[in-house]
Design an enzyme around this catalytic site. Sequence first.
Site, PDB file in Angstrom:
ATOM      1  N   ASP A 334       0.855  -1.197   0.000  1.00 58.03           N
ATOM      2  CA  ASP A 334       0.000   0.000   0.000  1.00 58.03           C
ATOM      3  C   ASP A 334       0.892   1.248   0.000  1.00 58.03           C
ATOM      4  O   ASP A 334       2.109   1.161   0.193  1.00 58.03           O
ATOM      5  CB  ASP A 334      -0.867  -0.041   1.273  1.00 58.03           C
ATOM      6  CG  ASP A 334      -1.935   1.042   1.280  1.00 58.03           C
ATOM      7  OD1 ASP A 334      -2.330   1.518   0.195  1.00 58.03           O
ATOM      8  OD2 ASP A 334      -2.381   1.425   2.390  1.00 58.03           O
ATOM      9  N   GLU A 337       2.773   4.986  -3.967  1.00 55.43           N
ATOM     10  CA  GLU A 337       2.858   5.939  -5.100  1.00 55.43           C
ATOM     11  C   GLU A 337       4.207   6.666  -5.114  1.00 55.43           C
ATOM     12  O   GLU A 337       4.662   6.986  -6.208  1.00 55.43           O
ATOM     13  CB  GLU A 337       1.698   6.940  -4.994  1.00 55.43           C
ATOM     14  CG  GLU A 337       0.329   6.309  -5.160  1.00 55.43           C
ATOM     15  CD  GLU A 337      -0.090   5.435  -3.975  1.00 55.43           C
ATOM     16  OE1 GLU A 337       0.340   5.729  -2.851  1.00 55.43           O
ATOM     17  OE2 GLU A 337      -0.834   4.479  -4.193  1.00 55.43           O
ATOM     18  N   ASP A 441      -8.938   3.383  -2.643  1.00 57.92           N
ATOM     19  CA  ASP A 441      -9.956   3.835  -1.696  1.00 57.92           C
ATOM     20  C   ASP A 441     -11.238   4.322  -2.357  1.00 57.92           C
ATOM     21  O   ASP A 441     -11.507   5.525  -2.428  1.00 57.92           O
ATOM     22  CB  ASP A 441      -9.373   4.934  -0.810  1.00 57.92           C
ATOM     23  CG  ASP A 441      -8.209   4.408   0.015  1.00 57.92           C
ATOM     24  OD1 ASP A 441      -8.070   3.177   0.117  1.00 57.92           O
ATOM     25  OD2 ASP A 441      -7.443   5.231   0.534  1.00 57.92           O
TER      26      ASP A 441
END
Length: 758
Positions: A334, A337, A441
């Site tokens: 997770d 980025e 999300d």
Amino acid sequence: MQKIQRINDAIFRITLGNPLNPIDIVNTTDVECKCDFRVVENKSLFSILSNGEELAKEIGFSIENGKTSVRLISSGAHFFGFGEKMGFLDKRGVHMKMVNTDNPLHTPDLDPMYISIPFFIAVSPGKPAMGFYLNSTAFSFFDMDGDTYSFGAQDNGIEFYIIYGPSVSDVVKRFTSMVGRMPMPPAWAIGYQQSRWSYATADQALKIARKMREDGIPCDVIYLDIDYMDGYRVFTWGDGFTNPKSFVNKLKSMGFKVVTIVDPGVKKENGYDVFETGKKIKAFCKSEDEEDFVGYVWPGRCVFPDFLRADVREWWARQHKVLFDAGVDGIWNDMNEPSVVWTDKKTEEVKALLNENEVSFALLDRMKGAFVQKDYGDEIIHTDDHGEKWPHSKVRNVYALLESIATLKAFEIYKPGKRHFVLSRAGFAGIQKYSAVWTGDNSSWWEHLESEMSTSMGLGLSGVCFTGSDVGGFGGNATPELLIRWTEMGAFLPFFRNHTAIGTDSQEPWAFGEEVEKIVKRYIKLRYELFPYMYTCFYDAHKTGIPIMRPLLMYDQDDLNLYSVNDEFMVGDSILVAPVVRPNATWRSVYLPQGKWIDMRDMRIYKGKHVYKIMAPLDEIPVFVKENSMIFRTDPMNYIFDRESLTLYGDLYGQKAFAKVYEDDGETLEYNDGKYNLYEISVETNSDGYSVNFKALKHDYSGRYKKFTLSFMSWENMNLPVVKVNGKVMKSYFAQGTPRINFDLKEWSSSTKSTDER
Ligand code: MIG
């Protein structure tokens, strides 16, 4: 300035200026194509020709201020792919950027998102499709205005590939031959998976697992979100998990796998092993002043591994020992980025603003900016294996890809011979080689239930097949009805996981009482029943790159009506799913493409190229089978590896079929050495019954399917059909009104194994 190179019959490479990437992921192998496809120079611009017809032509390019763009024109083209995007499938008229970004508010026009895949397919009815892959790790943009469109990157040049079809599938096949395809995942990863932010203690997680088994809800995986860690320090276990090994073992004994989250941010804290060992090899990204870049994430002030370097990836891989020693089976990457919510520099800026006595609005405004992360970029500096420095803007889009490579390495070290399972939020072209992805999300909104289809289908067209969304929605509270509808759809998504955010209402299958649980359970069970069909789709995706979840336009790219079908999808070649995506709805309209389609619920036949009003009470999802195909099913199970022997069912819809079904051990890499089974079944109808041809194209794995039951779903006669298998008459019988035959799969396999395999 402009260079045109023919790679093979179907692929050309164009280079403008001097593009520079820190890594190159393209591997061009020769593809066979009997096509007349050419890219020709024309007054220092180029034209794309197929059989002498112009599909597109360049109308200009520019290289200025570190930005390169090319402009093209192709009349009537529609545009699909672009990796992970919000909005509808067809991007004609849409402007997009590729910058891996964590923005949890997925409005319909949100752009960019977590994953960047600078690839699209241009297609229009009656014309061959072609793909464009912009081979740039820099931030890029795609302005698909209409017949005229342009794309480019923040670099002093670009390199892109033009990939011929003629079918959309051909384009995807060729594109994935260049950037890679997914290996077979462990079979359990195709089962139902349960998550929430967070099951924060061993007891809590065990309680969920036990409830699954008590209630007979099939489930393969329990996820541990950030709270399993000690103060969010990556690669540690916190107070809730005092004996991780015995915890994982308890779950294993019930047939569960455990997947733990891993965030790239390493707490900057003296004495913390991961930080210390990383520091020793100078593993972290730098800031402009040569110090380690520091950004705030869950653990507070963090440093970030520079995955651009091979030795850093190796070091990162070894950190997984703590997790794999405890028996963890999969890794969930997770925040990669990477997501950085705050920096020291911002604190200084905000302090300055406050000193200047500006009202707290300024502060709020800054905070908003922080979450949207407008200002990452050149504060972070990477170094490659040769000591060369790279600005973050050229590495950011591949940061998660590189992290996934490191994670795969961890599996190679600690689980040799086993398949890996990595789930990543961010990614780049080729991420499918290393990782499954989910769409991040989303929210418990009906709008997201619907839009997840386009997002996942866009990913599929971009080569990423193992995709799914948080079933039930992440942000906000699911309603009982939303959970039901989302699970109905989720059962057909390649990746099927229920997950929700911290602070939201529970949305496990039983969260809304018995009635809801009953329906949710029914669809989770259906997922397991369809395992043989699904698994074969995964095998096809592995072999060809063609997505498991497909937009209808792939089925018939000459039918323009299909270009705007965003709320239906196909799974493999034969199943069409039309989920209900509105509250209180008991029907929906369904457009069916050419051919005939059979409603799985009542065997009603629908003629394609029509819109129908299809009834769908809350406990039903409209699912159609393409006429003349075979759907493979198996016995009920609680988890994928639950039993050693199973029956394989083949249901014939229509009068004939030609189908294949794949099977392997589901966990090792031996399928790469030919240890698998691939059965081919063809059926023809004649006046008094059926003639079946069964062949084991491959039968080199002992296999769990022992018995094979063939059901003739479309037989309408009161008498039993005469059924011959490979010329031999078999005994048929009626069960629930459907004629069937049984045969011993092993026996038939050894006698029909194709000669070249013997
Ligand atoms: O800032 O780990 O998308 O699935 O539950 C949020 C907590 C961080 C974002 C992921 C989500 C996960 C959550 N994470």
